[in-house]
Design a protein around this motif. Structure first.
Motif, PDB file in Angstrom:
ATOM      1  N   PRO A   1      -7.219  27.711  -3.549  1.00  0.00           N
ATOM      2  CA  PRO A   1      -7.553  26.423  -2.925  1.00  0.00           C
ATOM      3  C   PRO A   1      -6.740  25.273  -3.496  1.00  0.00           C
ATOM      4  O   PRO A   1      -6.275  25.305  -4.633  1.00  0.00           O
ATOM      5  CB  PRO A   1      -9.038  26.246  -3.242  1.00  0.00           C
ATOM      6  N   LEU A   2      -6.594  24.250  -2.692  1.00  0.00           N
ATOM      7  CA  LEU A   2      -5.911  23.029  -3.081  1.00  0.00           C
ATOM      8  C   LEU A   2      -6.917  21.906  -3.296  1.00  0.00           C
ATOM      9  O   LEU A   2      -8.049  21.953  -2.810  1.00  0.00           O
ATOM     10  CB  LEU A   2      -4.961  22.574  -1.965  1.00  0.00           C
ATOM     11  N   SER A   3      -6.477  20.883  -3.990  1.00  0.00           N
ATOM     12  CA  SER A   3      -7.187  19.614  -4.057  1.00  0.00           C
ATOM     13  C   SER A   3      -6.304  18.572  -3.380  1.00  0.00           C
ATOM     14  O   SER A   3      -5.080  18.614  -3.513  1.00  0.00           O
ATOM     15  CB  SER A   3      -7.440  19.233  -5.519  1.00  0.00           C
ATOM     16  N   LEU A   4      -6.917  17.652  -2.634  1.00  0.00           N
ATOM     17  CA  LEU A   4      -6.175  16.573  -1.977  1.00  0.00           C
ATOM     18  C   LEU A   4      -6.665  15.227  -2.493  1.00  0.00           C
ATOM     19  O   LEU A   4      -7.874  15.009  -2.642  1.00  0.00           O
ATOM     20  CB  LEU A   4      -6.388  16.596  -0.458  1.00  0.00           C
ATOM     21  N   TYR A   5      -5.725  14.328  -2.772  1.00  0.00           N
ATOM     22  CA  TYR A   5      -6.065  12.945  -3.070  1.00  0.00           C
ATOM     23  C   TYR A   5      -5.312  12.059  -2.085  1.00  0.00           C
ATOM     24  O   TYR A   5      -4.104  12.230  -1.888  1.00  0.00           O
ATOM     25  CB  TYR A   5      -5.673  12.561  -4.499  1.00  0.00           C
ATOM     26  N   VAL A   6      -6.031  11.130  -1.458  1.00  0.00           N
ATOM     27  CA  VAL A   6      -5.410  10.198  -0.519  1.00  0.00           C
ATOM     28  C   VAL A   6      -5.652   8.782  -1.023  1.00  0.00           C
ATOM     29  O   VAL A   6      -6.808   8.376  -1.222  1.00  0.00           O
ATOM     30  CB  VAL A   6      -5.986  10.351   0.906  1.00  0.00           C
ATOM     31  N   HIS A   7      -4.564   8.032  -1.218  1.00  0.00           N
ATOM     32  CA  HIS A   7      -4.675   6.668  -1.729  1.00  0.00           C
ATOM     33  C   HIS A   7      -4.607   5.669  -0.578  1.00  0.00           C
ATOM     34  O   HIS A   7      -3.635   5.643   0.174  1.00  0.00           O
ATOM     35  CB  HIS A   7      -3.548   6.377  -2.727  1.00  0.00           C
ATOM     36  N   ILE A   8      -5.663   4.874  -0.464  1.00  0.00           N
ATOM     37  CA  ILE A   8      -5.713   3.790   0.518  1.00  0.00           C
ATOM     38  C   ILE A   8      -5.596   2.485  -0.263  1.00  0.00           C
ATOM     39  O   ILE A   8      -6.545   2.087  -0.953  1.00  0.00           O
ATOM     40  CB  ILE A   8      -7.028   3.805   1.331  1.00  0.00           C
ATOM     41  N   PRO A   9      -4.464   1.781  -0.200  1.00  0.00           N
ATOM     42  CA  PRO A   9      -4.219   0.692  -1.147  1.00  0.00           C
ATOM     43  C   PRO A   9      -4.856  -0.650  -0.810  1.00  0.00           C
ATOM     44  O   PRO A   9      -4.845  -1.555  -1.637  1.00  0.00           O
ATOM     45  CB  PRO A   9      -2.692   0.568  -1.106  1.00  0.00           C
ATOM     46  N   PHE A  10      -5.424  -0.795   0.386  1.00  0.00           N
ATOM     47  CA  PHE A  10      -5.817  -2.131   0.843  1.00  0.00           C
ATOM     48  C   PHE A  10      -7.184  -2.559   0.305  1.00  0.00           C
ATOM     49  O   PHE A  10      -8.122  -1.764   0.237  1.00  0.00           O
ATOM     50  CB  PHE A  10      -5.827  -2.170   2.374  1.00  0.00           C
ATOM     51  N   CYS A  11      -7.282  -3.839  -0.041  1.00  0.00           N
ATOM     52  CA  CYS A  11      -8.547  -4.485  -0.419  1.00  0.00           C
ATOM     53  C   CYS A  11      -8.600  -5.855   0.249  1.00  0.00           C
ATOM     54  O   CYS A  11      -7.576  -6.531   0.361  1.00  0.00           O
ATOM     55  CB  CYS A  11      -8.649  -4.691  -1.937  1.00  0.00           C
ATOM     56  N   GLU A  12      -9.810  -6.264   0.642  1.00  0.00           N
ATOM     57  CA  GLU A  12      -9.964  -7.582   1.257  1.00  0.00           C
ATOM     58  C   GLU A  12      -9.898  -8.705   0.233  1.00  0.00           C
ATOM     59  O   GLU A  12      -9.460  -9.808   0.532  1.00  0.00           O
ATOM     60  CB  GLU A  12     -11.293  -7.665   2.018  1.00  0.00           C
ATOM     61  N   SER A  13     -10.387  -8.437  -0.983  1.00  0.00           N
ATOM     62  CA  SER A  13     -10.390  -9.483  -2.007  1.00  0.00           C
ATOM     63  C   SER A  13     -10.042  -8.881  -3.357  1.00  0.00           C
ATOM     64  O   SER A  13     -10.179  -7.671  -3.568  1.00  0.00           O
ATOM     65  CB  SER A  13     -11.747 -10.190  -2.075  1.00  0.00           C
TER      66      SER A  13
ATOM     67  N   ILE B   1      -3.778  -6.761  -1.511  1.00  0.00           N
ATOM     68  CA  ILE B   1      -4.859  -7.648  -1.093  1.00  0.00           C
ATOM     69  C   ILE B   1      -4.507  -8.258   0.262  1.00  0.00           C
ATOM     70  O   ILE B   1      -3.486  -8.923   0.412  1.00  0.00           O
ATOM     71  CB  ILE B   1      -5.101  -8.767  -2.132  1.00  0.00           C
ATOM     72  N   THR B   2      -5.363  -8.007   1.258  1.00  0.00           N
ATOM     73  CA  THR B   2      -5.113  -8.535   2.596  1.00  0.00           C
ATOM     74  C   THR B   2      -6.398  -8.525   3.406  1.00  0.00           C
ATOM     75  O   THR B   2      -7.240  -7.639   3.236  1.00  0.00           O
ATOM     76  CB  THR B   2      -4.044  -7.709   3.339  1.00  0.00           C
ATOM     77  N   LYS B   3      -6.542  -9.498   4.265  1.00  0.00           N
ATOM     78  CA  LYS B   3      -7.655  -9.502   5.211  1.00  0.00           C
ATOM     79  C   LYS B   3      -7.209  -9.017   6.587  1.00  0.00           C
ATOM     80  O   LYS B   3      -7.996  -8.979   7.534  1.00  0.00           O
ATOM     81  CB  LYS B   3      -8.259 -10.900   5.303  1.00  0.00           C
ATOM     82  N   HIS B   4      -5.929  -8.648   6.683  1.00  0.00           N
ATOM     83  CA  HIS B   4      -5.362  -8.199   7.964  1.00  0.00           C
ATOM     84  C   HIS B   4      -5.576  -6.685   8.112  1.00  0.00           C
ATOM     85  O   HIS B   4      -4.778  -5.875   7.640  1.00  0.00           O
ATOM     86  CB  HIS B   4      -3.880  -8.548   8.031  1.00  0.00           C
ATOM     87  N   HIS B   5      -6.639  -6.315   8.786  1.00  0.00           N
ATOM     88  CA  HIS B   5      -6.969  -4.901   8.932  1.00  0.00           C
ATOM     89  C   HIS B   5      -5.993  -4.160   9.838  1.00  0.00           C
ATOM     90  O   HIS B   5      -5.985  -2.920   9.844  1.00  0.00           O
ATOM     91  CB  HIS B   5      -8.414  -4.753   9.431  1.00  0.00           C
ATOM     92  N   ASP B   6      -5.175  -4.919  10.563  1.00  0.00           N
ATOM     93  CA  ASP B   6      -4.195  -4.243  11.412  1.00  0.00           C
ATOM     94  C   ASP B   6      -3.092  -3.566  10.595  1.00  0.00           C
ATOM     95  O   ASP B   6      -2.289  -2.802  11.136  1.00  0.00           O
ATOM     96  CB  ASP B   6      -3.585  -5.214  12.422  1.00  0.00           C
TER      97      ASP B   6
ATOM     98  N   ALA C   1      -3.673  -1.319   8.450  1.00  0.00           N
ATOM     99  CA  ALA C   1      -4.104   0.057   8.180  1.00  0.00           C
ATOM    100  C   ALA C   1      -3.494   1.052   9.158  1.00  0.00           C
ATOM    101  O   ALA C   1      -3.128   2.169   8.764  1.00  0.00           O
ATOM    102  CB  ALA C   1      -5.632   0.137   8.231  1.00  0.00           C
ATOM    103  N   ALA C   2      -3.366   0.679  10.433  1.00  0.00           N
ATOM    104  CA  ALA C   2      -2.887   1.625  11.451  1.00  0.00           C
ATOM    105  C   ALA C   2      -1.483   2.145  11.151  1.00  0.00           C
ATOM    106  O   ALA C   2      -1.250   3.369  11.189  1.00  0.00           O
ATOM    107  CB  ALA C   2      -2.944   0.982  12.832  1.00  0.00           C
ATOM    108  N   PRO C   3      -0.499   1.273  10.825  1.00  0.00           N
ATOM    109  CA  PRO C   3       0.821   1.801  10.473  1.00  0.00           C
ATOM    110  C   PRO C   3       0.780   2.681   9.228  1.00  0.00           C
ATOM    111  O   PRO C   3       1.498   3.686   9.156  1.00  0.00           O
ATOM    112  CB  PRO C   3       1.667   0.540  10.221  1.00  0.00           C
ATOM    113  N   TYR C   4      -0.063   2.315   8.264  1.00  0.00           N
ATOM    114  CA  TYR C   4      -0.153   3.109   7.032  1.00  0.00           C
ATOM    115  C   TYR C   4      -0.645   4.527   7.342  1.00  0.00           C
ATOM    116  O   TYR C   4      -0.134   5.513   6.793  1.00  0.00           O
ATOM    117  CB  TYR C   4      -1.091   2.425   6.039  1.00  0.00           C
ATOM    118  N   LEU C   5      -1.607   4.636   8.247  1.00  0.00           N
ATOM    119  CA  LEU C   5      -2.100   5.960   8.627  1.00  0.00           C
ATOM    120  C   LEU C   5      -1.011   6.788   9.287  1.00  0.00           C
ATOM    121  O   LEU C   5      -0.946   8.012   9.098  1.00  0.00           O
ATOM    122  CB  LEU C   5      -3.305   5.823   9.561  1.00  0.00           C
ATOM    123  N   ARG C   6      -0.138   6.134  10.064  1.00  0.00           N
ATOM    124  CA  ARG C   6       0.963   6.882  10.693  1.00  0.00           C
ATOM    125  C   ARG C   6       1.913   7.430   9.633  1.00  0.00           C
ATOM    126  O   ARG C   6       2.414   8.562   9.750  1.00  0.00           O
ATOM    127  CB  ARG C   6       1.715   5.978  11.683  1.00  0.00           C
TER     128      ARG C   6
END
Length: 460
Positions: free
Chosen positions: A54-66, A77-82, A84-89
């Protein structure tokens, strides 16, 4: 619960690694790059039991609102939730490149979403991310699937979505319930909000709920932290992670907003730790190791009792040691005898993927000596003991000869009641378990040669 003296706590109030790996990440080099990482992936693919392990997966989501002033994580740090979509791609592109080089369908028994703030993603974006992962990997039943949660970004409806997506473990960032402390670190979240979310998580059937606490923050006192400890005991999470705040403003820019005179002195920090240990013991928590506590029936406490505890970049785990794929900005991976880390900036990460390359920018191919010392350090960190014979047979050494200088250092710790040395092995005592990082540091060849340790957090 052994008696932990102030003298011992003060003596070990020194910087040291957390040993989520050995060698530690500060030893990674830029000479290790994408070509080395691809070779490791392909060696795993061509191995005799690649799909079975088996493998282990770690996914880093760097965004924070504050911005939380104490934070030392890699974040944007960003309040622009838009954003996230390019980052997921790009994450999907990174997953596809892994599949090209190691094949699809590998079993995954551990997944962790960290950050940043993973719940910065909307429910639909979280569904999209999990669909990408499930398309390429087989998330096996009974695995550990966890996500870090900022209580300010979530409600019961969103928790239900996380359960629907297969997450079975939550980690809530609390740090401190005191309003003055929360204001001083720019993270205001009412205790009632956390209590409501933990109650909802239990109704939804999450297997384990963890709460993160930090002592040594500005405006904290032993008395104010006692109140937080009492609230945590009432909250009764399955697991507690208690971290010492490391004030390193020269390294972490957000910490420059913390007023240094508001920080508690060393004596008060030691008092907070000592009182925390007593409070958690009285509340019925098992000390798992380092800064982790768990209720007796939690899987982590059970693994500790049964000698099945493991340690990786996510901390203590019930899952056997396995290869780890790190996805996203700054994520760290471990494949075979190699460690690797992705680019730390979003621009560099995206640029590599735009050119069809995996964004690995540094890492390490570990040596025979590294493998040997890793085995010793992880045995100490997870089982609290090292038996000489299995190490000697696995690594073709004579332990007492190979580690003669280290055993000499341990004799002083034996006099302090932290370890027991016998003809057949090393045993960490009940008291020594609270200082296990200090015991493990004895076997760290790199650290012994480098006394400049200010880059690490304090042991306690």
């Amino acid at each position: 619960m052994p008696t932990i003296t102030t003298e011992l706590l003060t003596k070990f109030d020194v910087p040291g690694p957390r040993y989520t790996s050995y060698p530690t990440a500060d030893r990674f080099v830029e000479a290790f790059g994408e070509a080395d990482y691809l070779q490791a992936l392909e060696q795993r693919r061509d191995g005799p039991a690649a799909l079975a392990l088996p493998l282990s997966l770690y996914v880093h989501i760097p965004f924070c609102e504050s911005l939380c002033y104490y934070c030392a994580c890699n974040k944007i740090i960003t309040k622009h939730h838009d954003r996230a979509a390019p980052y997921l791609r790009y994450l999907a592109r990174e997953v596809d490149l892994h599949v090209q080089h190691m094949g699809a369908g590998h079993s995954v028994s551990q997944l962790h979403l960290g950050g940043g703030t993973p719940t910065f993603l909307s429910d639909d974006e979280l569904r999209e991310l999990m669909a990408v992962l499930r398309r390429s990997f087989d998330l096996v039943p009974g695995g550990e699937y966890s996500i870090e949660v900022d209580p300010r970004t979530i409600d019961e409806s969103r928790l239900a979505t996380l359960a629907e997506l297969g997450f079975n473990r939550l980690s809530f960032g609390v740090q401190d319930f005191d309003p003055l402390v929360q204001k001083a670190v720019h993270r205001v979240q009412p205790a009632e909000q956390v209590f409501a979310l933990v109650a909802a998580a239990r109704r939804l059937g999450f297997e384990s709920v963890n709460v993160d606490l930090i002592y040594g923050l500005p405006k904290q006192t032993p008395e104010s932290f006692d109140r937080t400890l009492a609230q945590v005991a009432e909250l009764r999470p399955d697991r507690i992670a208690l971290y010492a705040y490391a004030h390193l403003p020269e390294r972490f820019k957000p910490q420059r907003r913390i007023i240094a005179v508001d920080l508690p002195g060393a004596g008060n920090k030691v008092a907070m730790l000592a009182r925390s240990l007593a409070a958690f013991d009285e509340a019925g928590y098992v000390y798992v190791g380092m800064d982790h506590f768990a209720l007796p029936d939690d899987a982590l406490a059970v693994a500790k009792r049964q000698g099945r505890l493991h340690r990786n970049f996510q901390g203590y785990s019930t899952q056997p040691d396995c290869d780890l794929i790190g996805l996203g900005v700054s994520a760290i991976g471990k494949i075979g005898a190699t460690y690797s880390q992705n680019a730390k900036t979003l621009a560099e990460y995206q640029d590599a993927l735009d050119q069809g390359h995996l964004p690995v920018v540094r890492g390490l191919a570990i040596s025979r000596d590294d493998v040997l010392r890793r085995a010793v350090i992880m045995a100490l960190m997870c089982q609290g003991e090292v038996q000489f014979e299995p190490i000697e047979l696995a690594h073709l050494i004579d332990f007492k000869t190979y580690f003669a200088p280290e055993l000499a250092q341990l004799r002083a710790m034996q006099e302090q009641g932290l370890v027991r040395l016998t003809d057949t092995g090393i045993q960490v005592t009940a008291t020594g378990w609270f200082f296990v990082r200090g015991v493990a540091m004895v076997f760290d060849k790199y650290l012994q040669a480098d006394r400049t340790r200010t880059r690490f957090s304090k042991i306690i």
